[in-house]
Design a protein around this motif. Structure first.
Motif, PDB file in Angstrom:
ATOM      1  N   ASP A   1       0.829  -1.202   0.000  1.00  0.00           N
ATOM      2  CA  ASP A   1       0.000   0.000   0.000  1.00  0.00           C
ATOM      3  C   ASP A   1       0.867   1.257   0.000  1.00  0.00           C
ATOM      4  OD1 ASP A   1      -2.212  -1.583   0.028  1.00  0.00           O
ATOM      5  OD2 ASP A   1      -2.873  -1.068   2.052  1.00  0.00           O
ATOM      6  N   GLN A   2       0.505   2.185  -0.853  1.00  0.00           N
ATOM      7  CA  GLN A   2       1.231   3.453  -0.947  1.00  0.00           C
ATOM      8  C   GLN A   2       0.259   4.529  -1.419  1.00  0.00           C
ATOM      9  OE1 GLN A   2       4.597   3.332  -3.587  1.00  0.00           O
ATOM     10  NE2 GLN A   2       5.117   5.484  -3.288  1.00  0.00           N
ATOM     11  N   GLU A   3       0.184   5.602  -0.706  1.00  0.00           N
ATOM     12  CA  GLU A   3      -0.749   6.678  -1.052  1.00  0.00           C
ATOM     13  C   GLU A   3      -0.410   7.246  -2.426  1.00  0.00           C
ATOM     14  OE1 GLU A   3      -3.967   9.252  -0.516  1.00  0.00           O
ATOM     15  OE2 GLU A   3      -3.346   7.470   0.593  1.00  0.00           O
ATOM     16  N   GLN A   4      -1.427   7.302  -3.317  1.00  0.00           N
ATOM     17  CA  GLN A   4      -1.199   7.803  -4.668  1.00  0.00           C
ATOM     18  C   GLN A   4      -2.515   8.222  -5.301  1.00  0.00           C
ATOM     19  OE1 GLN A   4      -0.156   4.395  -7.457  1.00  0.00           O
ATOM     20  NE2 GLN A   4      -0.138   3.296  -5.509  1.00  0.00           N
ATOM     21  N   MET A   5      -2.414   8.922  -6.416  1.00  0.00           N
ATOM     22  CA  MET A   5      -3.587   9.316  -7.191  1.00  0.00           C
ATOM     23  C   MET A   5      -3.348   8.977  -8.652  1.00  0.00           C
ATOM     24  SD  MET A   5      -4.462  12.982  -5.391  1.00  0.00           S
ATOM     25  CE  MET A   5      -5.993  13.232  -6.309  1.00  0.00           C
TER      26      MET A   5
ATOM     27  N   LYS B   1      -4.431   3.180  -2.891  1.00  0.00           N
ATOM     28  CA  LYS B   1      -3.346   2.573  -2.127  1.00  0.00           C
ATOM     29  C   LYS B   1      -2.517   1.655  -3.024  1.00  0.00           C
ATOM     30  CE  LYS B   1      -5.799   2.869   2.264  1.00  0.00           C
ATOM     31  NZ  LYS B   1      -6.358   2.128   3.433  1.00  0.00           N
ATOM     32  N   GLN B   2      -3.145   1.117  -4.071  1.00  0.00           N
ATOM     33  CA  GLN B   2      -2.454   0.377  -5.126  1.00  0.00           C
ATOM     34  C   GLN B   2      -3.160   0.749  -6.436  1.00  0.00           C
ATOM     35  OE1 GLN B   2      -2.023  -3.936  -4.475  1.00  0.00           O
ATOM     36  NE2 GLN B   2      -2.364  -3.641  -2.292  1.00  0.00           N
ATOM     37  N   ARG B   3      -2.411   0.811  -7.534  1.00  0.00           N
ATOM     38  CA  ARG B   3      -3.019   1.108  -8.833  1.00  0.00           C
ATOM     39  C   ARG B   3      -2.301   0.323  -9.912  1.00  0.00           C
ATOM     40  NH1 ARG B   3      -3.201   4.806 -13.188  1.00  0.00           N
ATOM     41  NH2 ARG B   3      -1.114   5.571 -12.668  1.00  0.00           N
TER      42      ARG B   3
ATOM     43  N   LYS C   1      -6.725  -0.340  -5.917  1.00  0.00           N
ATOM     44  CA  LYS C   1      -7.269  -0.351  -4.553  1.00  0.00           C
ATOM     45  C   LYS C   1      -7.627   1.089  -4.191  1.00  0.00           C
ATOM     46  CE  LYS C   1      -6.206  -2.094   0.104  1.00  0.00           C
ATOM     47  NZ  LYS C   1      -5.135  -2.716   0.957  1.00  0.00           N
ATOM     48  N   TYR C   2      -8.806   1.488  -4.617  1.00  0.00           N
ATOM     49  CA  TYR C   2      -9.242   2.872  -4.499  1.00  0.00           C
ATOM     50  C   TYR C   2      -9.962   3.106  -3.169  1.00  0.00           C
ATOM     51  CZ  TYR C   2     -13.696   0.774  -5.800  1.00  0.00           C
ATOM     52  OH  TYR C   2     -14.804  -0.027  -5.824  1.00  0.00           O
ATOM     53  N   TYR C   3     -10.025   4.363  -2.784  1.00  0.00           N
ATOM     54  CA  TYR C   3     -10.856   4.758  -1.644  1.00  0.00           C
ATOM     55  C   TYR C   3     -11.129   6.248  -1.739  1.00  0.00           C
ATOM     56  CZ  TYR C   3      -6.979   7.075   0.766  1.00  0.00           C
ATOM     57  OH  TYR C   3      -5.963   7.937   1.102  1.00  0.00           O
ATOM     58  N   CYS C   4     -12.184   6.682  -1.114  1.00  0.00           N
ATOM     59  CA  CYS C   4     -12.504   8.103  -1.058  1.00  0.00           C
ATOM     60  C   CYS C   4     -12.067   8.649   0.295  1.00  0.00           C
ATOM     61  CB  CYS C   4     -14.004   8.320  -1.260  1.00  0.00           C
ATOM     62  SG  CYS C   4     -14.486  10.063  -1.121  1.00  0.00           S
ATOM     63  N   PRO C   5     -11.217   9.673   0.316  1.00  0.00           N
ATOM     64  CA  PRO C   5     -10.763  10.237   1.587  1.00  0.00           C
ATOM     65  C   PRO C   5     -11.830  11.081   2.282  1.00  0.00           C
ATOM     66  CG  PRO C   5      -9.864  11.491  -0.228  1.00  0.00           C
ATOM     67  CD  PRO C   5     -10.584  10.320  -0.839  1.00  0.00           C
ATOM     68  N   ASN C   6     -12.971  11.283   1.598  1.00  0.00           N
ATOM     69  CA  ASN C   6     -14.010  12.156   2.133  1.00  0.00           C
ATOM     70  C   ASN C   6     -15.231  11.409   2.674  1.00  0.00           C
ATOM     71  OD1 ASN C   6     -14.908  14.957   2.510  1.00  0.00           O
ATOM     72  ND2 ASN C   6     -16.479  14.443   0.991  1.00  0.00           N
ATOM     73  N   CYS C   7     -15.349  10.093   2.318  1.00  0.00           N
ATOM     74  CA  CYS C   7     -16.492   9.305   2.792  1.00  0.00           C
ATOM     75  C   CYS C   7     -16.068   7.846   2.881  1.00  0.00           C
ATOM     76  CB  CYS C   7     -17.713   9.485   1.884  1.00  0.00           C
ATOM     77  SG  CYS C   7     -17.567   8.703   0.253  1.00  0.00           S
ATOM     78  N   SER C   8     -17.022   6.951   2.999  1.00  0.00           N
ATOM     79  CA  SER C   8     -16.698   5.543   3.254  1.00  0.00           C
ATOM     80  C   SER C   8     -16.522   4.711   1.986  1.00  0.00           C
ATOM     81  CB  SER C   8     -17.814   4.908   4.097  1.00  0.00           C
ATOM     82  OG  SER C   8     -19.064   4.984   3.405  1.00  0.00           O
TER      83      SER C   8
END
Length: 449
Positions: A192-196, A216-218, A225-232
């Protein structure tokens, strides 16, 4: 069976026999004829089958072929449409080829055009839907990616008990709640590594709050391995995971799925997703993981236009279908890793089946190709001027560049390219035209079949 269905099926089967006996084959016309005589004939043809519908933007044809291959570890009666004729007439034509007297469970694994999913589901009730990905593609037909997904969902809603087997790395497949049981597959092979994702990537907005997704992975494009930093909103739990890439070349990939090592005899990270989808479907139908991995690792048969290797005189030609920005870009990233010298030909058409808008060629990173060590580059196809201009902008020097709009001239030029290996990237109708030429000259058998 009604009299009307019986007449339609007889006419369709007879036309299929004639076309394959006396012509180069044909997959759409027999189905088109049967449908003209009985628009509901598919309901009769498919009534005894468990049906898997495979759809999405990229990878449908190879995913279908690999799924059939994996399922053959357990099942002997599998009907499919291997030529890529994936609209209702082609799918109807596939059922017309079924052999009588088959015993045991009958499966149909059907590549299906995205817009044809709701059309097909009027007449059949799939047991499973396989969703590969949705990228921007043929916007004159599909519109944006969300419009395309809505077309697919319209079909899925007709079969609420069917299981969805979806690419969990694609945020769009987690964007709408459906009543169907859902299984997700995806990649989990990086720390896992923070990225966009790059700013011009499609599908990066959270469907819940419209915030830009983080990863976290792309793997590529908007997959990972996507996620939204503003919601769930985040990637769902994966049932089937690719956890390690052992080795990759332009012609093969070795990787691990749920503890099973698979060697796929076709290159490209995007094709690992196709194998992962096939592994997931086979597991859903009860194929043991080891048996599925072994079947997928067997030397692949030729798949129409998908890294198909053809001997053209002394040349080894790898024919690769390209049709949209993401697919093109992944192919370019794959071939640039080839350590051996190679030449390149790009054939661009813009017919209905290709998509009439050619602007997508500007989104492919041709600039990443090592043109300094590619001694010959050819632009061809009906829109050869467009692709020639794109290649010049990418940096191809005039002393190693040629333009050949005529396919006979394309083949003649390829035969005299200075390397033993030639990559030919071609849009859908260009692939068809080129393969027909190659068949007529005896380099391959048949046209599409």
């Amino acid at each position: 069976m009604s009299l009307r269905s019986s007449i339609a099926i007889t006419a369709g089967k007879s036309s299929y026999w004639f076309l394959h006996k006396f012509r180069h084959g044909g997959t759409s016309f027999p189905g088109k004829l049967a449908l003209a005589l009985d628009p509901k004939v598919l309901r009769t043809l498919a009534k005894d089958y468990d049906i898997v519908v495979i759809t999405g933007t990229n990878g449908k044809t190879l995913t279908t072929a690999l799924t059939v291959k994996a399922l053959k570890a357990k099942y002997t009666q599998i009907l499919t449409n291997p030529s890529g004729s994936n609209m209702i007439q082609g799918i109807t034509g596939a059922f017309l080829t079924a052999q009588k007297g088959a015993n045991g469970k009958k499966l149909a694994v059907l590549e299906t055009d995205e817009a044809n999913v709701p059309i097909i589901c009027q007449y059949v009730t799939p047991k499973a839907f396989v969703l590969t990905n949705i990228f921007r593609d043929q916007m004159d037909r599909y519109g944006e990616i969300y419009t395309t997904y809505d077309k697919i969902i319209a079909g899925i809603k007709m079969a609420p008990e069917a299981t969805i087997i979806a690419n969990g790395d694609a945020p769009i497949f987690n964007s709408k709640k459906l009543p169907n049981p859902t299984i997700y597959y995806g990649f989990n092979n990086q720390p896992d590594q923070e990225q966009m994702a790059p700013a011009n990537t499609d599908g990066l907005l959270c469907p819940k709050c419209q915030h830009i997704l983080h990863y976290k992975q792309r793997s590529y494009s908007n997959l990972g391995k996507y996620y939204c930093p503003n919601c769930s909103f985040a990637r769902p739990e994966l049932t089937y995971q690719m956890t390690q890439i052992v080795d990759q070349t332009p012609a093969s990939s070795t990787f691990v799925i749920n503890g099973q090592e698979v060697t796929l005899h076709i290159g490209g990270t995007y094709n690992i997703y196709n194998a992962l989808a096939a592994f997931s479907v086979a597991s859903f139908f009860g194929v043991e993981p080891q048996a599925s991995a072994q079947m997928l690792s067997d030397k692949d048969e030729k798949v129409f236009g998908r890294q198909e290797v053809i001997r053209l005189g002394e040349k080894e030609v790898t024919l690769i279908l390209v049709k949209n920005p993401v697919g093109l870009d992944q192919v370019l990233q794959m071939i640039k890793t080839d350590q051996e010298p190679f030449s390149l030909a790009v054939l661009l058409n813009a017919n209905y089946a290709d998509g009439i808008d050619t602007s997508w060629i500007w989104d492919g990173r041709f600039e990443d190709l090592p043109f300094a060590r590619i001694p010959a580059v050819l632009a061809g196809g009906e829109r050869y001027k467009d692709i020639a201009f794109r290649l010049r902008v990418a940096g191809v020097s005039e002393d190693r560049f040629a333009e050949r709009p005529d396919l006979d001239d394309v083949l003649a030029y390829i035969k005299h390219m200075p390397t033993d290996h030639v990559y030919v990237l071609a849009t859908y109708t260009a692939v068809l035209q080129l393969r027909e030429k190659l068949a007529n000259e005896g380099y391959i058998e048949g046209g599409m079949d």
